[in-house]
Design a protein around this motif. Structure first.
Motif, PDB file in Angstrom:
ATOM      1  N   GLU A   1      -9.650   3.898  11.006  1.00 49.29           N
ATOM      2  CA  GLU A   1     -10.142   3.465   9.592  1.00 49.29           C
ATOM      3  C   GLU A   1      -9.204   2.594   8.925  1.00 49.29           C
ATOM      4  OE1 GLU A   1     -10.499   7.623   8.227  1.00 49.29           O
ATOM      5  OE2 GLU A   1     -12.725   7.641   8.340  1.00 49.29           O
ATOM      6  N   GLU A   2      -8.048   2.807   8.766  1.00 49.23           N
ATOM      7  CA  GLU A   2      -7.050   1.951   8.053  1.00 49.23           C
ATOM      8  C   GLU A   2      -6.912   0.651   8.680  1.00 49.23           C
ATOM      9  OE1 GLU A   2      -2.963   3.882   7.354  1.00 49.23           O
ATOM     10  OE2 GLU A   2      -2.464   1.988   6.297  1.00 49.23           O
TER      11      GLU A   2
ATOM     12  N   VAL B   1       2.439   1.999  -3.603  1.00 55.78           N
ATOM     13  CA  VAL B   1       1.240   2.400  -4.526  1.00 55.78           C
ATOM     14  C   VAL B   1       0.914   3.943  -3.906  1.00 55.78           C
ATOM     15  CG1 VAL B   1      -1.041   2.357  -5.172  1.00 55.78           C
ATOM     16  CG2 VAL B   1       0.530   0.283  -4.714  1.00 55.78           C
ATOM     17  N   ARG B   2       0.960   4.436  -2.539  1.00 56.82           N
ATOM     18  CA  ARG B   2       0.846   5.551  -2.121  1.00 56.82           C
ATOM     19  C   ARG B   2       1.919   6.536  -2.637  1.00 56.82           C
ATOM     20  NH1 ARG B   2      -0.120   4.529   3.601  1.00 56.82           N
ATOM     21  NH2 ARG B   2      -2.281   4.258   3.785  1.00 56.82           N
TER      22      ARG B   2
ATOM     23  N   ILE C   1      -9.863  -1.235   7.490  1.00 57.79           N
ATOM     24  CA  ILE C   1      -9.717  -1.694   6.090  1.00 57.79           C
ATOM     25  C   ILE C   1      -9.013  -2.961   5.905  1.00 57.79           C
ATOM     26  CG2 ILE C   1      -9.149  -0.961   3.721  1.00 57.79           C
ATOM     27  CD1 ILE C   1      -9.857   1.613   4.392  1.00 57.79           C
TER      28      ILE C   1
ATOM     29  N   PHE D   1       1.634   7.135  -6.737  1.00 52.00           N
ATOM     30  CA  PHE D   1       0.550   8.066  -7.134  1.00 52.00           C
ATOM     31  C   PHE D   1       0.808   9.264  -6.726  1.00 52.00           C
ATOM     32  CE2 PHE D   1      -2.049   5.667 -10.157  1.00 52.00           C
ATOM     33  CZ  PHE D   1      -1.904   4.254 -10.024  1.00 52.00           C
ATOM     34  N   GLY D   2       1.699   9.390  -5.775  1.00 52.04           N
ATOM     35  CA  GLY D   2       1.780  10.812  -4.900  1.00 52.04           C
ATOM     36  C   GLY D   2       0.297  11.045  -3.998  1.00 52.04           C
ATOM     37  N   LEU D   3      -0.197  10.288  -3.329  1.00 45.85           N
ATOM     38  CA  LEU D   3      -1.407  10.179  -2.797  1.00 45.85           C
ATOM     39  C   LEU D   3      -1.069  10.205  -1.101  1.00 45.85           C
ATOM     40  CD1 LEU D   3      -3.697   7.731  -4.600  1.00 45.85           C
ATOM     41  CD2 LEU D   3      -4.204  10.325  -4.300  1.00 45.85           C
ATOM     42  N   GLU D   4      -1.679  11.153  -0.445  1.00 53.61           N
ATOM     43  CA  GLU D   4      -1.400  11.245   0.906  1.00 53.61           C
ATOM     44  C   GLU D   4      -2.494  10.191   1.529  1.00 53.61           C
ATOM     45  OE1 GLU D   4       1.078  13.956   1.026  1.00 53.61           O
ATOM     46  OE2 GLU D   4       0.232  13.564   2.924  1.00 53.61           O
ATOM     47  N   ASN D   5      -1.980   9.718   2.757  1.00 48.36           N
ATOM     48  CA  ASN D   5      -2.894   8.819   3.730  1.00 48.36           C
ATOM     49  C   ASN D   5      -3.801   9.698   4.316  1.00 48.36           C
ATOM     50  OD1 ASN D   5      -4.019   6.815   5.142  1.00 48.36           O
ATOM     51  ND2 ASN D   5      -1.968   6.231   6.036  1.00 48.36           N
ATOM     52  N   ASP D   6      -5.035   9.819   4.019  1.00 46.54           N
ATOM     53  CA  ASP D   6      -5.810  10.502   4.614  1.00 46.54           C
ATOM     54  C   ASP D   6      -6.844   9.904   5.712  1.00 46.54           C
ATOM     55  OD1 ASP D   6      -8.051  11.567   1.981  1.00 46.54           O
ATOM     56  OD2 ASP D   6      -7.114   9.596   2.550  1.00 46.54           O
ATOM     57  N   TYR D   7      -6.497   8.617   5.943  1.00 50.08           N
ATOM     58  CA  TYR D   7      -7.188   7.780   6.877  1.00 50.08           C
ATOM     59  C   TYR D   7      -6.746   8.036   8.384  1.00 50.08           C
ATOM     60  CZ  TYR D   7      -9.089   4.678   3.082  1.00 50.08           C
ATOM     61  OH  TYR D   7      -9.740   4.385   2.050  1.00 50.08           O
TER      62      TYR D   7
ATOM     63  N   VAL E   1       0.841  -1.225  -0.036  1.00 52.17           N
ATOM     64  CA  VAL E   1      -0.194  -0.004  -0.070  1.00 52.17           C
ATOM     65  C   VAL E   1       0.567   1.361  -0.094  1.00 52.17           C
ATOM     66  CG1 VAL E   1      -1.759   1.232   1.383  1.00 52.17           C
ATOM     67  CG2 VAL E   1      -1.744  -1.303   1.224  1.00 52.17           C
TER      68      VAL E   1
ATOM     69  N   SER F   1       2.229  14.932  -9.128  1.00 48.20           N
ATOM     70  CA  SER F   1       1.969  13.793  -8.661  1.00 48.20           C
ATOM     71  C   SER F   1       0.726  13.007  -9.670  1.00 48.20           C
ATOM     72  CB  SER F   1       1.271  13.628  -7.143  1.00 48.20           C
ATOM     73  OG  SER F   1       0.144  14.046  -7.084  1.00 48.20           O
ATOM     74  N   MET F   2       0.410  11.710  -9.400  1.00 50.84           N
ATOM     75  CA  MET F   2      -0.315  11.000 -10.153  1.00 50.84           C
ATOM     76  C   MET F   2      -1.924  11.168  -9.835  1.00 50.84           C
ATOM     77  SD  MET F   2       0.713   8.022 -12.002  1.00 50.84           S
ATOM     78  CE  MET F   2       2.492   7.615 -12.922  1.00 50.84           C
TER      79      MET F   2
END
Lengths: 170, 490
Positions: free
Chosen positions: A150-151, A136-137, A154, A140-146, A133, B29-30
């Motif tokens: 919550e995390e 992949v974060r 899941i 894609f440059g995504l922030e973990n906002d959980y 995980v 970022s993507m």
């Protein structure tokens, strides 16, 4: 159609950073967005087409790709050609970092170049297949906002989905 | 330069609605990939990867519930940690639970486009059928099932799959189990049917089934067993591609097909591939005039078949592909062609559209005669590739191919490729003949087998370079065998 002199019609494209590219009509027609545009507006072919979503670096790579693939298609089909196409595609993707891949994907999506988009998306899929995980974060440059709760919830739902992943290699 | 603003009526390219400010490169970022693109990327992955991705960020929490592509593979590596802990039965239970959960939680308003599963089908386990029922309700378009049944229990194609009738692509790999086909049904939207390692029991059921799929364009039968079929009847108006490759079946299979008759009536066929054991008879009820590529590699134990019977069979197949632009022919066709043609009832088909001919051949007088004969039947041929399967032959140093003008050699043949050429007299004679009579030849590639001595190569090169050439600008090249030279033909 006249068989004497083959005029290669050129289309002019202007990128976001104000560079102009002259491409042969055959290549421009690989961009379905542009093809549809011309089908609906046949008189517009003399004008410069603005592409505010595509940088020159991107467009130049895309033009190279389409040129090469058109050339491959013009030759007789055989498995040695397929082999060459595969090698070309691998090379096209290999040296690019995630950022550059993303730009190309966005551009190919906007210009609607199905074959290129298929190839790029498959390449991204190959890069993230069976990865953690966190990987992949980052990819894609995504922030973990959980929230931690919550995390945890899941992960608990399908806990073994989170084991057995490949080690991160970045 | 005119700006867009000054010509308000000039048509503009559509700009996607969820686009980012294009000059802002700060947002590196993507995460601004639009959802359809993310779905597309995930469509190449197994569903387990998509589920795992739901933990990446709240944005992706429910992405998988609207994924139109689902993919489950029981053989995949992600189940290994489980396999170390639990028995295989328990692991399979968890695998099934996972699929059940995904299907139940999937967004009700989203249809499934494609569903791929590699699973088991044990006797009292109805899971697979339950999943198919749910998929049918979700208007599934593509179904790829790879099913292993330990007792080779049959898989029955469920009728309820036909109700919403959304299926366009069906691929079944039953790992040698029997496929039970429902009677009086067909898929009205099915475009592609692929049966791999499947046993079919009833020829009428099979024929009725495929005939009730009016849009079928692609039919692929690979490694299938046709039990007690007297006739394999493929009469499909819209079929474009037909691929039959059952040569790996083994066992007494070829005995069974020996009693079968192939009947093909597909007027719109563009692509035909046959790599099958010899059947009893072959008939083209309509010769496909739009044929582009045909590959014919028949196979079988020749001792079991009378030569005349076999020749008849092979010639019948060949007649039906007379419109092809590209033709690939296996060795046994060449072995039987010339002798058959020498008879009074001759083979007088002309391949007018043929541009490229690829032959898999032995090297013997008989084969060469067949090759020359084929050249005579293909007046517009441009490319000839000959793959030579080295075998024992009787040397006849004096033999020469009788000189004659052949239409394609005089006017069209530009390129010749000869693969695995040894320094034999027959091969050299063929080369000599082609160089002498190929008036418009541009390139001849001669490729050595990987074990040919350098000395032998040099001898052959010396001989070949002495041959007279009627084409003024032909280049003859010599090279070593590469992998890519070979997989072109088979």
């Amino acid at each position: 159609m006249s068989m004497a002199a083959v005029e290669t019609k050129k289309i002019t494209l202007r990128t976001a950073d104000n560079h102009e590219f002259e491409v042969e009509e055959a290549i421009a027609m690989e961009f379905s967005t542009i093809k549809t545009f011309f089908d609906e507006n046949p008189d517009a072919s003399e004008d410069t087409i603005p592409l505010p979503n595509v940088t020159s670096k991107c467009l130049s790579a895309i033009i190279e790709y389409c040129k090469s693939h058109l050339a491959f298609r013009a030759r007789e089909t055989s498995s040695s050609i397929d082999e060459q196409v595969r090698t070309y595609d691998e090379e096209f993707v290999k040296a690019r970092d995630n950022e550059s891949l993303k730009e190309l994907i966005l551009a190919a999506n906007y210009l609607n170049i199905k074959a290129l988009l298929d190839m790029l998306n498959q390449a991204v899929a190959d890069r993230i297949k069976n990865k953690s995980v966190e990987y992949v974060r980052r990819f894609f440059g995504l922030e973990n906002d959980y929230t931690p709760e919550e995390e945890a919830a899941i992960r608990a739902e399908n806990e073994w989905a989170f084991e057995g992943v490949d080690p991160d290699d970045d | 330069m005119e700006s867009i603003a000054s010509l308000p009526k000039r048509p503009k390219l559509p700009i996607p609605s969820n686009d980012v400010d294009p000059i802002d490169h700060g947002n590196k970022s993507m995460n601004d990939l639009p959802e359809p693109v993310v779905h597309h990327i995930f469509s190449f992955l197994e569903t387990i990867d998509v589920i795992r991705a739901s933990a990446v960020s709240t944005k992706w929490r429910y992405l998988w519930t609207s994924m139109p592509h689902l993919n489950f593979d029981y053989q995949a590596g992600w189940l290994n940690p489980l396999r170390q802990e639990f028995s295989s039965t328990r692991v399979y239970e968890k695998f099934k639970d996972f699929i059940n959960w995904v299907l139940m939680a999937h967004d009700k308003s989203v249809n499934i486009q494609s569903f791929r599963v590699s699973c088991l089908n044990n006797d009292d386990d109805r899971s697979l059928y339950r999943w198919i029922k749910i998929l049918a309700q979700k208007h599934v378009k593509e179904l790829h099932l790879k099913v292993k049944s330990y007792k080779r229990g049959p898989f029955a194609l469920p009728r309820y799959l036909l109700a919403p009738d959304s299926l366009e692509i069906l691929e079944l790999d039953l790992q040698r189990s029997v496929l039970k086909i429902p009677s009086d049904v067909g898929f009205s939207r099915l475009k592609s049917l692929q049966l791999v390692r499947t046993q079919l029991l009833d020829q009428n059921l099979f024929h009725n089934f495929i005939s009730s799929c009016p849009l079928l364009e692609n039919l692929r039968l690979e490694g299938c067993l046709f039990h007690d079929f007297k006739v394999l009847d493929i009469s499909l108006r819209n079929l474009r591609k037909l691929f039959i490759d059952n040569h790996m079946c083994g066992g007494s299979f070829d005995e069974r097909l020996r009693k079968c008759v192939f009947k093909i009536a597909c007027p719109n066929l563009g692509y035909f591939h046959l790599k099958d054991p010899y059947a009893q008879n072959f008939s083209w009820d309509k010769i496909p005039s739009l044929l582009q590529t045909a590959t014919i590699l028949p196979w079988g134990w020749e001792d079991a078949v009378l030569h005349e019977e076999l020749a008849n069979y092979l010639l019948k197949i060949l007649r039906g592909v007379c419109h092809a632009e590209v033709l690939k022919l296996g060795k046994c066709i060449l072995e039987h062609l010339y002798p058959a043609v020498a008879e009074p009832r001759c083979f007088s088909t002309t391949f007018y559209n043929l541009k490229s001919l690829k032959l898999f051949t032995g090297i013997d007088k008989c084969y060469i005669r067949s090759i020359i004969y084929l050249l005579k039947c293909a007046p517009n041929l441009q490319l000839l590739s000959v793959y030579i399967d080295e075998e024992e032959y009787d040397c006849d140093y004096q033999w020469e191919i009788p000189d004659e003008a052949i239409a394609c050699l005089t006017d069209h043949l530009k390129m010749v490729k000869l693969i695995e050429v040894d320094n034999s007299d027959y091969e050299l004679e063929l080369i000599r003949f082609l160089l002498k009579n190929g008036h418009v030849l541009e390139k001849m590639s001669i490729i050595w087998p990987s074990d040919l001595q350098r000395e032998t190569q040099m001898e052959a090169i010396q001989e070949i370079m002495k041959f007279p050439r009627s084409s003024s600008n032909v280049t003859v090249t010599f090279s070593e065998l590469k992998e890519s030279d070979y997989d072109d033909v088979l």
